[in-house]
Design an enzyme around this catalytic site. Structure first.
Site, PDB file in Angstrom:
ATOM      1  N   HIS A  85       2.373   1.129   9.704  1.00 18.31           N
ATOM      2  CA  HIS A  85       2.715   0.382   8.492  1.00 18.31           C
ATOM      3  C   HIS A  85       4.221   0.448   8.269  1.00 18.31           C
ATOM      4  O   HIS A  85       4.721   1.462   7.811  1.00 18.31           O
ATOM      5  CB  HIS A  85       1.989   0.970   7.288  1.00 18.31           C
ATOM      6  CG  HIS A  85       0.534   0.685   7.292  1.00 18.31           C
ATOM      7  ND1 HIS A  85      -0.007  -0.396   6.648  1.00 18.31           N
ATOM      8  CD2 HIS A  85      -0.495   1.310   7.891  1.00 18.31           C
ATOM      9  CE1 HIS A  85      -1.312  -0.416   6.849  1.00 18.31           C
ATOM     10  NE2 HIS A  85      -1.634   0.623   7.598  1.00 18.31           N
ATOM     11  N   CYS A 133      -0.872  -3.388  11.483  1.00 17.30           N
ATOM     12  CA  CYS A 133      -2.014  -2.477  11.573  1.00 17.30           C
ATOM     13  C   CYS A 133      -3.246  -3.224  12.098  1.00 17.30           C
ATOM     14  O   CYS A 133      -3.214  -3.714  13.220  1.00 17.30           O
ATOM     15  CB  CYS A 133      -2.273  -1.809  10.221  1.00 17.30           C
ATOM     16  SG  CYS A 133      -3.251  -0.307  10.382  1.00 17.30           S
ATOM     17  N   GLU A 160       5.997  -0.810   6.033  1.00 19.08           N
ATOM     18  CA  GLU A 160       6.338  -0.637   4.616  1.00 19.08           C
ATOM     19  C   GLU A 160       6.103   0.792   4.137  1.00 19.08           C
ATOM     20  O   GLU A 160       6.446   1.143   3.025  1.00 19.08           O
ATOM     21  CB  GLU A 160       5.559  -1.654   3.761  1.00 19.08           C
ATOM     22  CG  GLU A 160       4.089  -1.351   3.523  1.00 19.08           C
ATOM     23  CD  GLU A 160       3.156  -1.715   4.680  1.00 19.08           C
ATOM     24  OE1 GLU A 160       3.649  -1.974   5.799  1.00 19.08           O
ATOM     25  OE2 GLU A 160       1.940  -1.703   4.455  1.00 19.08           O
TER      26      GLU A 160
END
EC number: 4.3.2.10
Lengths: 212, 252
Positions: A186, A79, A188
């Site tokens: 992102h 990011c 995750e």
């Protein structure tokens, strides 16, 4: 072992939990001596470019990252962490980035080709298009990942662009050159594809260890 | 192309999920982490947790809920309720939430939006607006305290102000529609979505899968949030998405 760089900005908890789900040992640190022992680094980041660069330079971590990259250590920026890898950003003025990759960071204009306004930030799930082979996208299919950003990279070189998405134009989503990588979204928070991308980075780091 | 988002909302009180019908009577609907996992598997694009705990203990429990959800799931989520300061935001974001949602606190202290946006970035700051049609002013009025207290602010003007102050997203609840299951409030959502430059999440009134199509196409919503119809399995996220796909709405 993966070193997550803690310079005071970023959702470190989520990244570290994702690594735990992948059974990857990691440390979270702002200390060069500790991060030096990591086999690969992750530079997370949420917030403003200017603040992030200021913190990195105050702690000397900017210099450290340059040294580590020159020494051949893999680095993944996530990011804002990806945007920091580039030369400069126009966020809140003009600020120099780490300059590890070619290109700059600009704001979404919010106005399309027909003069219609569109929503900024670019927020939500958007599909990836792969542009070239890379260890990061090896074996993966083009699916959706979760984006949330108001600034994006532009002027990157074609050999750096691994994957892009479409949001009123082509938006670099995965970049990579040698052992330096970045993801604008992102991983995750991006479901199965996100976790696979992260896993591919980990595998890349591990394979280097084996061959070293 | 960016997809439209379906967002189940979980009202959490002292660590358990509840949902009010028009914000009044509450029914217990389960464990937050279990429900979150179920929604993730169904294809939910995001989750919203609204902490309606009244006690300090309840708030502390919420931080653990956030940590647990962030540990187990790979989708983004927002936490709202009881966030009154930068410190509150920090605690929730550090525990793994992606965004915080400000409602009453933002109205009482609009500067909080700016501070949060400057510190954590606009993309972390959602401003939640509870709006209800007010015949006397001929537009929608803002309410606070879970819809109990009218405020001297028009919803459209407040949404614009919130965005100018740094909100990265608006979570818009129609008090007229909430709990009625007669569809989202298209007129309100369209008015707000056209007035601001950031994404708008429509909330309140979802009763069937077709309601989602309407709010995305006619209401110009970027995302749609629902609670009870998902919790009580009247429909599922997967069913809503299948319906949207059939209607030509771009979903994940």
């Amino acid at each position: 072992m993966i070193g997550i760089i803690d310079y005071g900005m970023g959702n470190l908890f989520s990244v570290s939990k994702a690594l735990e789900r992948l059974n990857v040992p990691y440390i979270i640190s702002d200390k060069k001596e500790e991060l030096k022992h990591a086999d690969g680094l992750i530079l997370p980041g949420v917030g403003a470019f200017r603040d992030a660069m200021k913190l990195l330079s105050e702690t000397g971590l900017d210099q450290f990252l340059h040294e580590e990259v020159i020494a051949g250590k893999p680095l993944l920026g996530i990011c804002l962490g990806m945007q920091l890898l580039f030369e400069e950003s126009e966020e809140n003025g003009f600020f120099k980035g780490l300059g590890l990759l070619e290109g700059r960071v600009v704001h979404f204009s919010g106005i399309d080709q027909d003069g219609q306004t569109y929503k900024v930030p670019h927020m939500g799930w958007n599909r990836l298009t792969f542009h070239q082979p890379s260890p990061l996208v090896d074996g993966l299919k083009e699916e959706h990942v979760y984006f949330v950003h108001s600034y994006h990279v532009t002027g990157e070189t074609s050999d750096e662009l691994v994957a892009s998405t479409d949001y009123f134009g082509q938006v670099p989503a995965v970049v990579g050159k040698d052992k330096i990588f970045g993801m604008q979204f992102h991983p995750e928070k991006s479901g199965d594809l996100g976790m696979s991308l992260l896993e591919n980075y980990i595998r890349f780091v591990k394979n280097l260890e084996v061959t070293a | 192309m960016l997809t439209k988002r379906i967002i189940p909302c979980l009202d959490v009180k002292e660590g358990r999920v509840v949902k009010g019908i028009q914000f009044l009577s509450l029914r217990d609907a389960g464990d937050p982490v279990e429900l979150a996992r179920m929604y993730d598997e169904q294809g939910a694009d995001e989750l919203v947790f609204l902490d309606i705990s009244a006690s300090h203990e309840g708030r502390k429990t919420m931080v653990h809920v956030v940590e647990e959800v962030a540990s187990e799931l790979a989708i983004p989520f927002t936490v709202g309720g009881g966030i009154n300061s930068l410190e509150d935001m920090r605690r929730i974001l550090r525990a793994g939430a992606d965004k915080v949602s400000l409602n009453t606190a933002a109205l009482l202290n609009p500067e909080l939006i700016t501070e949060g946006a400057e510190y954590f970035g606009s993309q972390c700051i959602v401003v939640a607006i509870d709006a209800k049609w007010d015949e006397s002013i001929g537009t929608w009025r803002v309410y606070t305290h879970g819809g109990r207290k009218p405020v001297d602010k028009e919803a459209i003007a407040w949404a614009k102000e919130a965005v100018e102050r740094g909100a990265g997203e608006i979570l818009l609840t129609s008090m007229d529609s909430d709990g009625e299951k007669q569809g989202f409030n298209v007129a309100l959502t369209k008015a707000i979505s056209e007035a601001v430059s950031v994404p708008v999440i429509a909330s309140g009134g979802a009763g069937r899968a077709g309601d989602f199509t309407e709010i995305f196409i006619a209401g110009k919503a970027d995302a749609a949030l629902a609670a009870s119809i998902f919790h009580y399995k009247e429909t599922s996220v997967a069913e809503v998405k299948a319906h949207l796909k059939k209607e030509g709405v771009n979903v994940r």
